[in-house]
Design an enzyme around this catalytic site. Structure first.
Site, PDB file in Angstrom:
ATOM      1  N   ASP A  50       0.860  -1.183   0.000  1.00 54.98           N
ATOM      2  CA  ASP A  50       0.000   0.000   0.000  1.00 54.98           C
ATOM      3  C   ASP A  50       0.896   1.232   0.000  1.00 54.98           C
ATOM      4  O   ASP A  50       1.961   1.235   0.636  1.00 54.98           O
ATOM      5  CB  ASP A  50      -0.920   0.021   1.223  1.00 54.98           C
ATOM      6  CG  ASP A  50      -1.898   1.184   1.165  1.00 54.98           C
ATOM      7  OD1 ASP A  50      -2.904   1.068   0.443  1.00 54.98           O
ATOM      8  OD2 ASP A  50      -1.641   2.211   1.821  1.00 54.98           O
ATOM      9  N   GLU A 107       1.029   5.647   0.289  1.00 51.12           N
ATOM     10  CA  GLU A 107       0.416   6.954   0.528  1.00 51.12           C
ATOM     11  C   GLU A 107       1.141   7.955  -0.365  1.00 51.12           C
ATOM     12  O   GLU A 107       2.360   7.836  -0.574  1.00 51.12           O
ATOM     13  CB  GLU A 107       0.526   7.363   1.999  1.00 51.12           C
ATOM     14  CG  GLU A 107      -0.130   6.399   2.965  1.00 51.12           C
ATOM     15  CD  GLU A 107      -1.611   6.188   2.707  1.00 51.12           C
ATOM     16  OE1 GLU A 107      -2.262   7.128   2.205  1.00 51.12           O
ATOM     17  OE2 GLU A 107      -2.131   5.099   2.994  1.00 51.12           O
ATOM     18  N   HIS A 140      -5.470   4.745   6.495  1.00 48.87           N
ATOM     19  CA  HIS A 140      -4.749   5.562   5.510  1.00 48.87           C
ATOM     20  C   HIS A 140      -3.278   5.738   5.877  1.00 48.87           C
ATOM     21  O   HIS A 140      -2.678   6.791   5.620  1.00 48.87           O
ATOM     22  CB  HIS A 140      -5.421   6.941   5.338  1.00 48.87           C
ATOM     23  CG  HIS A 140      -6.778   6.851   4.696  1.00 48.87           C
ATOM     24  ND1 HIS A 140      -6.970   6.479   3.385  1.00 48.87           N
ATOM     25  CD2 HIS A 140      -8.017   7.084   5.210  1.00 48.87           C
ATOM     26  CE1 HIS A 140      -8.255   6.498   3.111  1.00 48.87           C
ATOM     27  NE2 HIS A 140      -8.915   6.851   4.197  1.00 48.87           N
ATOM     28  N   ASP A 142      -2.687  -0.376   6.328  1.00 49.67           N
ATOM     29  CA  ASP A 142      -3.576  -0.741   5.219  1.00 49.67           C
ATOM     30  C   ASP A 142      -3.102  -2.015   4.532  1.00 49.67           C
ATOM     31  O   ASP A 142      -3.914  -2.836   4.095  1.00 49.67           O
ATOM     32  CB  ASP A 142      -3.653   0.409   4.219  1.00 49.67           C
ATOM     33  CG  ASP A 142      -4.453   1.587   4.759  1.00 49.67           C
ATOM     34  OD1 ASP A 142      -4.825   1.550   5.948  1.00 49.67           O
ATOM     35  OD2 ASP A 142      -4.710   2.535   3.993  1.00 49.67           O
TER      36      ASP A 142
END
Length: 590
Positions: free
Chosen positions: A33, A35, A174, A179
């Site tokens: 994942d 960001e 998040h 995540d």
């Protein structure tokens, strides 16, 4: 940057990739994942990478690092993720963090929730660093959830909703590692629901396959990975669709995946009962056989069958007052007519007609005239846009115009080209550049059609042509063409002598009788395809009838026309500049 060392990957041994596959419990997955500072891989950058490496339900290692994006984090993104500029001070840049993650994920299957987003940012980072992105196999848990979880069970396919449904031990927040951990639980929950999926190959296919097509995937079983033609048939044996491919098995399998987005194909696959095939020696033979099968069956799901207007010919009709007409295909019973083509669309064919009309006063009305004289003027004649030969009896002047048009279409285009070039230059001198460019573009279309028609006629008249084209593997593709039809095809391997293969091909090739009389019957799409193949770079003539060669008269005049481009309409003007490339006619392929 923190990394938990992972165990060495298990070695999966398989006897046959297609038949056995890699069992899911032996496959290592890296669930990742990211960001980022926004949603665009081109403009935005990565701020955090989190990943979990798992195999057989066991966590082998974890990877987490903040990433300095080189720009400020937008306030709304900082509010969503909790990642602030202060947290990123001293964090590694992407040029260090991304290679470290790729090393961590090496040799595994990549998994992500909405994988297209994460993979696109990783690809963009690799491009900026001028390094290749590894060829990962990718599983998207969003696609799996759409297949395996109903809307009654979850309100949407967001990670938070799925994590709650599968009772994940980690709540998505998040942040990348959290995540990724939640996605691991979601992946395991989805795999438990994917009944019948036991290998990673089946899993990847399951992600790609549309639900409506999945029951028909078995239709590709047993098809060969070789060039040829394939046919989809319904339960009654009616041919639904015909296609050709270098790899029949791979191409047919693609119709059952999500990559195939055409609605017509989805409908076709849903009613198909079986797929048969014809192996071909070369790609050229496959294309020719496809054309023949299309002409024979007129399959309802082939656009070439249902929309014949996509290609067209121009004909100078054989009647008392001949005119130019756009038709779908030449007619064998009109031996006295003169044909030009093949054009890629009816609009291009009409452009060629307009080019001739600009130089020669042929009638423009579409009424078929049975005899000359005694008719009544049409609206075009009243507007001064038709010479109206129907109103007069025998007219020597109109007959001369028709003879000039026939000579231009069948033999000598020179006078017509000279007249149109003079018109282009005259309009240019008057600074009417857009009109000049329009005339120039129409003339380019006409010349290309005439060039093709001349070459096709020459090929149809020729009793035999044998040509060879080099293959990428080092051998040769051989083609024997007789009177405009492919009579035989063969291949040779690297190092094999070519002439014995040529002799064998000629001896076994199909007998094609010469046409009883030269005419439109030989002007076929197959002959046009063969002309294009013979004109490809690298194709070599092995043997042919004495004195035969593809004519270059029209092509030479085309080149001569190119010399007036700078002096004509392409000098200035927005329309002229837009059409400045005379030699690339939009929509006219080959």
């Amino acid at each position: 940057m923190t990394t938990v060392p992972s165990a060495p990957p298990a070695l999966a041994v398989q006897g046959s990739f297609e038949d056995l596959g890699r069992p899911l419990h032996d496959v290592t997955f890296t669930v990742v994942d990211l960001e980022t500072t926004g949603g665009s891989p081109a403009r935005d950058a990565i701020t955090e990478i989190g990943a979990v490496r798992v195999r057989g339900g066991e966590v082998l290692g974890e990877f987490q690092t903040l990433v300095d994006p080189g720009v400020a984090v937008p306030p709304q993104i900082a509010l969503l993720t909790g990642i602030t500029d202060a947290m990123l001070v001293g964090a590694p840049h992407a040029r260090a963090a991304v290679p470290a993650f790729l090393d961590f994920a090496a040799g595994s299957v990549l998994v992500a929730h909405n994988a297209g987003f994460d993979v696109s940012f990783l690809r963009a980072a690799c491009r900026r660093q001028q390094r290749p992105f590894p060829r990962f196999e990718v599983v998207d848990t969003v696609l799996l959830a759409r297949r395996l979880v109903t809307s009654d069970e979850v309100p949407n396919r967001r990670l938070a909703s799925l994590a709650r449904f599968f009772r994940s031990a980690t709540t998505p927040e998040h942040r990348a590692l959290a995540d990724a951990r939640a996605t691991v639980d979601v992946l395991h929950g989805l795999l438990a629901r994917a009944r019948g999926v036991s290998t990673v190959e089946q899993l990847l296919d399951f992600c790609r396959t549309d639900e409506r097509r999945r029951p028909h995937r078995h239709l590709a079983d047993g098809l060969p990975s070789a060039p040829g033609v394939y046919r989809f048939l319904d339960a009654g044996g009616r041919v639904l669709y015909v296609g050709s491919s270098l790899d029949i098995r791979s191409r047919v399998r693609s119709y059952f995946t999500q990559a195939e987005r055409r609605r017509r194909m989805t409908e076709m696959v849903s009613v198909a009962a079986r797929v048969d095939h014809v192996l071909c020696a070369t790609p050229l033979e496959a294309q020719v056989r496809e054309l023949r099968l299309l002409a024979e069956h007129r399959p309802p799901y082939n656009r070439r069958s249902t929309r014949p207007e996509k290609s067209a010919w121009v004909v100078l009709t054989d009647e008392p007052a001949p005119r130019l007409s756009v038709v779908a295909r030449p007619r064998a019973d009109r031996a006295g007519a003169s044909y030009v083509g093949l054009f890629g669309s009816r609009s291009l064919a009409r452009s060629a007609v307009e080019a001739v009309h600009a130089a020669l006063p042929l009638r423009t009305c579409t009424t078929r005239i049975a005899r000359r004289g005694g008719g009544s003027a049409c609206v075009l004649a009243e507007l001064g846009r038709c010479t109206a030969p129907c109103l007069t009896g025998p007219d020597t002047h109109y007959d001369e115009v028709v003879d000039a048009a026939r000579r231009a279409l069948e033999d000598d285009l020179g006078p017509l080209v000279e007249a149109l070039v003079a018109r282009v230059n005259r309009l240019s001198d008057q600074q009417r550049y857009e009109e000049a460019a329009a005339h120039r573009d129409r003339l380019a279309v006409l010349v290309r059609g005439l060039d093709r028609a001349q070459q096709v006629r020459a090929l149809v008249r020729c009793g035999e042509v044998v040509a060879a084209r080099p293959q990428g593997t080092g051998g040769w593709e051989l083609a024997c063409v007789r009177h405009g039809r492919l009579a035989g095809a063969a291949t040779t391997r690297r190092g094999d002598p070519v002439m014995p293969a040529v002799e064998a091909l000629v001896a076994t090739a199909e007998h094609v009788p010469a046409p009883e009389r030269p005419g439109p019957a030989g002007l076929t799409e197959e002959a046009t395809l063969l002309v294009r193949w013979l004109g490809q770079p690298g194709v070599r003539l092995v043997r042919a009838d004495a004195g035969w060669a593809l004519p270059v008269g029209a092509a030479a005049r085309w080149a001569r026309l190119h010399l007036v481009e700078a002096a004509g309409a392409a000098r200035t003007g927005p329309r002229a500049q837009q059409g400045a490339s005379l030699w690339r006619v939009p929509g006219d392929e080959g």
